[in-house]
Design a protein around this motif. Structure first.
Motif, PDB file in Angstrom:
ATOM      1  N   VAL A  49       0.865  -1.197   0.000  1.00 23.71           N
ATOM      2  CA  VAL A  49       0.000   0.000   0.000  1.00 23.71           C
ATOM      3  C   VAL A  49       0.896   1.239   0.000  1.00 23.71           C
ATOM      4  O   VAL A  49       2.117   1.130   0.147  1.00 23.71           O
ATOM      5  CB  VAL A  49      -0.944   0.034   1.233  1.00 23.71           C
ATOM      6  CG1 VAL A  49      -1.883  -1.171   1.232  1.00 23.71           C
ATOM      7  CG2 VAL A  49      -0.140   0.082   2.541  1.00 23.71           C
ATOM      8  N   SER A  50       0.254   2.404  -0.120  1.00 21.30           N
ATOM      9  CA  SER A  50       1.066   3.619  -0.151  1.00 21.30           C
ATOM     10  C   SER A  50       1.463   4.026   1.259  1.00 21.30           C
ATOM     11  O   SER A  50       0.820   3.632   2.247  1.00 21.30           O
ATOM     12  CB  SER A  50       0.282   4.756  -0.805  1.00 21.30           C
ATOM     13  OG  SER A  50      -0.733   5.172   0.072  1.00 21.30           O
ATOM     14  N   VAL A  51       2.533   4.824   1.337  1.00 20.88           N
ATOM     15  CA  VAL A  51       2.994   5.295   2.651  1.00 20.88           C
ATOM     16  C   VAL A  51       1.909   6.094   3.344  1.00 20.88           C
ATOM     17  O   VAL A  51       1.720   6.018   4.564  1.00 20.88           O
ATOM     18  CB  VAL A  51       4.295   6.132   2.495  1.00 20.88           C
ATOM     19  CG1 VAL A  51       4.713   6.729   3.836  1.00 20.88           C
ATOM     20  CG2 VAL A  51       5.419   5.260   1.930  1.00 20.88           C
ATOM     21  N   ILE A  52       1.135   6.853   2.560  1.00 14.82           N
ATOM     22  CA  ILE A  52       0.086   7.705   3.147  1.00 14.82           C
ATOM     23  C   ILE A  52      -0.975   6.866   3.851  1.00 14.82           C
ATOM     24  O   ILE A  52      -1.527   7.271   4.874  1.00 14.82           O
ATOM     25  CB  ILE A  52      -0.531   8.627   2.068  1.00 14.82           C
ATOM     26  CG1 ILE A  52      -1.229   9.838   2.722  1.00 14.82           C
ATOM     27  CG2 ILE A  52      -1.525   7.904   1.183  1.00 14.82           C
ATOM     28  CD1 ILE A  52      -0.419  11.074   2.608  1.00 14.82           C
ATOM     29  N   THR A  53      -1.228   5.666   3.328  1.00  8.23           N
ATOM     30  CA  THR A  53      -2.199   4.768   3.974  1.00  8.23           C
ATOM     31  C   THR A  53      -1.717   4.389   5.370  1.00  8.23           C
ATOM     32  O   THR A  53      -2.464   4.470   6.350  1.00  8.23           O
ATOM     33  CB  THR A  53      -2.384   3.502   3.104  1.00  8.23           C
ATOM     34  OG1 THR A  53      -2.930   3.898   1.852  1.00  8.23           O
ATOM     35  CG2 THR A  53      -3.301   2.499   3.771  1.00  8.23           C
ATOM     36  N   VAL A  54      -0.449   4.005   5.473  1.00  8.71           N
ATOM     37  CA  VAL A  54       0.094   3.651   6.790  1.00  8.71           C
ATOM     38  C   VAL A  54       0.115   4.873   7.687  1.00  8.71           C
ATOM     39  O   VAL A  54      -0.256   4.812   8.871  1.00  8.71           O
ATOM     40  CB  VAL A  54       1.511   3.049   6.645  1.00  8.71           C
ATOM     41  CG1 VAL A  54       2.082   2.689   8.016  1.00  8.71           C
ATOM     42  CG2 VAL A  54       1.499   1.843   5.727  1.00  8.71           C
ATOM     43  N   GLU A  55       0.476   6.019   7.110  1.00  7.42           N
ATOM     44  CA  GLU A  55       0.545   7.264   7.874  1.00  7.42           C
ATOM     45  C   GLU A  55      -0.811   7.596   8.498  1.00  7.42           C
ATOM     46  O   GLU A  55      -0.902   7.927   9.678  1.00  7.42           O
ATOM     47  CB  GLU A  55       0.950   8.400   6.934  1.00  7.42           C
ATOM     48  CG  GLU A  55       2.137   9.190   7.426  1.00  7.42           C
ATOM     49  CD  GLU A  55       2.664  10.093   6.298  1.00  7.42           C
ATOM     50  OE1 GLU A  55       3.885  10.117   6.127  1.00  7.42           O
ATOM     51  OE2 GLU A  55       1.850  10.734   5.598  1.00  7.42           O
ATOM     52  N   ASN A  56      -1.874   7.504   7.677  1.00  7.90           N
ATOM     53  CA  ASN A  56      -3.213   7.810   8.179  1.00  7.90           C
ATOM     54  C   ASN A  56      -3.653   6.825   9.264  1.00  7.90           C
ATOM     55  O   ASN A  56      -4.274   7.210  10.259  1.00  7.90           O
ATOM     56  CB  ASN A  56      -4.234   7.807   7.033  1.00  7.90           C
ATOM     57  CG  ASN A  56      -4.099   9.053   6.168  1.00  7.90           C
ATOM     58  OD1 ASN A  56      -3.521  10.050   6.604  1.00  7.90           O
ATOM     59  ND2 ASN A  56      -4.614   8.994   4.952  1.00  7.90           N
ATOM     60  N   ALA A  57      -3.334   5.559   9.055  1.00  8.23           N
ATOM     61  CA  ALA A  57      -3.710   4.551  10.063  1.00  8.23           C
ATOM     62  C   ALA A  57      -2.987   4.843  11.375  1.00  8.23           C
ATOM     63  O   ALA A  57      -3.591   4.835  12.451  1.00  8.23           O
ATOM     64  CB  ALA A  57      -3.379   3.152   9.560  1.00  8.23           C
ATOM     65  N   TYR A  58      -1.677   5.128  11.295  1.00  9.90           N
ATOM     66  CA  TYR A  58      -0.906   5.448  12.506  1.00  9.90           C
ATOM     67  C   TYR A  58      -1.449   6.726  13.170  1.00  9.90           C
ATOM     68  O   TYR A  58      -1.539   6.809  14.399  1.00  9.90           O
ATOM     69  CB  TYR A  58       0.590   5.615  12.180  1.00  9.90           C
ATOM     70  CG  TYR A  58       1.367   4.308  12.035  1.00  9.90           C
ATOM     71  CD1 TYR A  58       0.720   3.069  12.025  1.00  9.90           C
ATOM     72  CD2 TYR A  58       2.757   4.313  11.939  1.00  9.90           C
ATOM     73  CE1 TYR A  58       1.444   1.887  11.888  1.00  9.90           C
ATOM     74  CE2 TYR A  58       3.491   3.132  11.816  1.00  9.90           C
ATOM     75  CZ  TYR A  58       2.822   1.916  11.787  1.00  9.90           C
ATOM     76  OH  TYR A  58       3.531   0.750  11.667  1.00  9.90           O
ATOM     77  N   ALA A  59      -1.841   7.715  12.348  1.00  8.00           N
ATOM     78  CA  ALA A  59      -2.342   8.984  12.911  1.00  8.00           C
ATOM     79  C   ALA A  59      -3.612   8.744  13.713  1.00  8.00           C
ATOM     80  O   ALA A  59      -3.799   9.288  14.808  1.00  8.00           O
ATOM     81  CB  ALA A  59      -2.592  10.004  11.795  1.00  8.00           C
TER      82      ALA A  59
END
Lengths: 474, 474
Positions: A49-59
């Motif tokens: 998946v894209s980095v932004i997907t992981v970023e949003n989940a972590y946020a």
């Protein structure tokens, strides 16, 4: 590295699915406290998946406190207290649906739909909602919209001869609500006296609000003054214009005696509950206790539930001036409980004269209805065994049944005929002292339905009075 | 014989005028107790009016208790207690009109008119009012109309992931009203804990309802668990999704700790006040405490005042099942305080998807508005002296002002600029421990008005921070 499948993702977004998976693992303890999570970049590559997907989940996990971050070190699992065991009780069955199973209902306070001015009301609401100005959206004062206060004051002057300033009026979502507010205003140390017999709700409300409540026995003129004086009550909740269920109109001498009682000690008040003064069918309305009180000890309460619809929750009370000041100081922080839209529509309904026309129409309607009922009773087989009483004072009358019959027998016979009705004795808090008497509240019967409903009532009384059991064996 | 002039009769009917004259004479003592009144026939002849006029006047005086009749002897004046002396207090000035004199208001909870879906709402109300069926006029159960309960349950599932049955929902005229109802449900012996700092109304309500209320200090995660444990509180009123005024979102570990505290003793409950969960501008809404509670100790409360209009008084609470039963047993006698028409219109508003569209539109609107405000602040002369905090959680943020300045100086400077705003310190019940911080609640600013309002705010802060007094001599 952590691996999650994105197959069962459903309608979730990618990040939401990832967030849910990690959250579930943390809550279940599958991810240990303080365990390091993969870095965003490598995790994204690993999951495809894209980095932004992981970023949003972590946020989102950060925002909810499931993970924490350390500068330059990454993300870690927050240590959580253990999950609690499920302690939910066995589900209770839902309360019965509020659909009336009765063929004839002489207890309900509902107004038949044909008696509500639907088209006028719709037009007024539309007008109010069309004026999209700031004013319409302004939170009204704790006492209500000024427009409605003014309209009510004018109505009270024209219809009840009461001289009241708009700022004395407190608008609230029903008389029940206002009773609770009065306990907050007058105090839970005060003792609230209610009439015995009476409409039971005020006493229940005073008790639910933590105030002591005592019953004052009545004679034929209303609450007994000697009983008031020996009671602990300092607040009296009365309906002098038309008492429910007895139908008594309190004569002026008793009113003056009660005002004298008020004046004897500070902190004594009378709540004048004028719930259906509008529907006296003979003569003029009885003047209010409030209007002959020179001492500022009467709090007048009235409602639009009877005159418009029981499903519209708008009532009001008129406070004596010193109590207005106390209200503002102690309870002025409250927001008025009635929607401004309905307040403004009602103000216009009153000011435009539509309310008065509606009242006149309703008075004629109820008078005609009552006369038809009385004729039907007089011409029935039970005419000689019944006596109609208190039929001119408002929207119910008493039907005294003569002969050796119990209230219980009358009620069970009525129930068998699908008739919902109450007996006078049921409204006593002390020991009732009255012959078998039915309380015939006819306001809830639709015009088309009245004849059939009364016929059912007559049949049920006739059966109760009949010497031989007319029941078929069960 | 008694003589009255009919000249000053005005708009009265003849009988009404005669009734008023006799009544006035009795009350003033001009007609003595037990004095005989003229017979109807001779009085009519004497006054030159019809017998029916005298008859009606006498009937009204009888009904009110001013005269009595003796069979075959006629009518007599009722002996009355003496009139009371006038004890009315000097009139107090009416409360100030509720028109906002502020050029910019960062405190109001009013929604600008352009944010209310007037046309949709009008259409729905018209539809509800057009269905003139019996059902529309049926008094709803104490907990509200089933249609609205169902719609809310579905909304909570879709939007908050909460699994709630319609019969767990109690609809009421505003959160303030529901707090009062909860005191009746949970008891005045319970001790209610509120967050410190906090929105002040719940504490005022608990106290006005006669319950003890204690303040629980907060740390950066919400109320401190050690302080909860040493307090006398057994009911906690919290806003875990978004605390006002601090903006804190309570992390899951603190939530679980508080649920553990609940589970330690019977009678402990958390009231989760989720007043603006809908307006988190970044990420998903924070899940509710209610949804991670397996023990049935969380009472969830929310309102439509923030999402629709503050002038519409509709809130609801979700009771755990055992409390539903207790509610029905002890408070089931109450009538729901919200008009059925508005309940049914709101149910349709939710079910039709209009509510969700409205929320999405509002979220976009508030996000755009907030971003413009933050840009304006960042580009202003005070940018280096201020720090924006908690801007992503809901409809207000904190503006911390650095430098040797007091809250009082900030507020008085703001007031001089026509800016109504509050400081974080004002919401503390104990001693505040925070740097000078303004609470910027921007939801009440209309879109067209936001830029000018923020400019005024910036000017006022700049002036407060300016070393030389910029005020002209007065």
């Amino acid at each position: 590295m952590l691996t999650y499948s994105f197959e069962s993702i459903g309608s979730c977004s990618l990040y939401e699915h990832l967030y849910r998976c990690i959250q579930a693992d943390i809550r279940a303890g599958r991810l240990a406290p303080d365990e390091k999570l993969p870095s965003k970049r490598s995790f994204a590559r690993h999951l495809g998946v894209s980095v932004i997907t992981v970023e949003n989940a972590y946020a989102q996990l950060m925002a909810e406190g499931y993970i924490y971050s350390l500068p330059k070190r990454g993300f870690f699992v927050e240590p959580l207290p253990p999950a609690l065991p499920v302690q939910m009780p066995a589900p209770t069955p839902p309360p019965a649906a509020p659909v009336s199973p009765w063929a004839a209902d002489f207890v309900t306070n509902q107004i038949p739909p044909e008696n509500f001015p639907f088209s006028t009301w719709t037009r007024l609401l539309r007008t109010v909602l069309r004026q999209e100005d700031k004013h319409r959206m302004q939170t009204p004062s704790s006492q209500g919209c000024r427009e409605l206060q003014t309209a009510i004051a004018q109505h009270l002057y024209a219809f009840r001869g009461m001289q009241v300033r708009p700022e004395q009026i407190v608008v609230g979502a029903g008389t029940e609500y206002l009773c609770g507010l009065l306990v907050q205003l007058l105090g839970r140390d005060a003792v609230y006296g209610v009439e015995d017999p009476c409409y039971q709700k005020p006493a229940k409300i005073y008790e639910a609000c933590g105030a002591a409540c005592v019953s004052i026995p009545m004679d034929r003129d209303g609450v007994r003054v000697d009983a008031v004086q020996t009671s602990r009550a300092n607040i009296l909740h009365l309906s002098p214009s038309h008492h429910f269920p007895t139908g008594i109109v309190m004569p002026v001498s008793r009113r003056l005696q009660l005002l004298h009682w008020c004046a004897q000690q500070p902190g004594r008040y009378i709540l004048e509950d004028d719930y259906d003064c509008e529907f006296r069918t003979n003569g003029k309305p009885i003047p209010t206790l409030q209007s002959i009180d020179p001492t500022g000890r009467v709090i007048y309460i009235n409602t639009f539930s009877k005159t418009l619809a029981s499903t519209m929750r708008i009532s009001y009370m008129v406070l004596p001036l010193p109590l207005v000041e106390r209200f503002q100081q102690t309870l002025g922080f409250y927001t008025c409980t009635v929607s401004s839209f309905e307040q403004l529509a009602l103000a216009e309904f009153i000011q435009s004269g539509a309310f008065e026309s509606h009242l006149n129409r309703m008075r004629t309607h109820y008078r005609t209805q009552k006369e038809a009922i009385l004729t039907q009773l007089a011409e029935s087989s039970i005419a000689s065994r019944c006596r109609v009483r208190m039929e001119n004072e408002g929207l119910h009358f008493l039907l005294e049944v003569t002969g050796p019959i119990s209230d219980a027998a009358l009620l069970s016979c009525a129930a068998r005929h699908g008739v919902r009705i109450s007996c006078l004795s049921q409204y006593y808090r002390g020991t009732p002292a009255c012959p078998p008497t039915l309380v015939v509240n006819y306001a809830g019967l639709g015009a088309d339905h009245t004849h059939a409903a009364i016929a059912l009532l007559i049949d049920s009384i006739a059966e109760a009075l009949s010497p031989e059991p007319s029941q078929t064996p069960e």
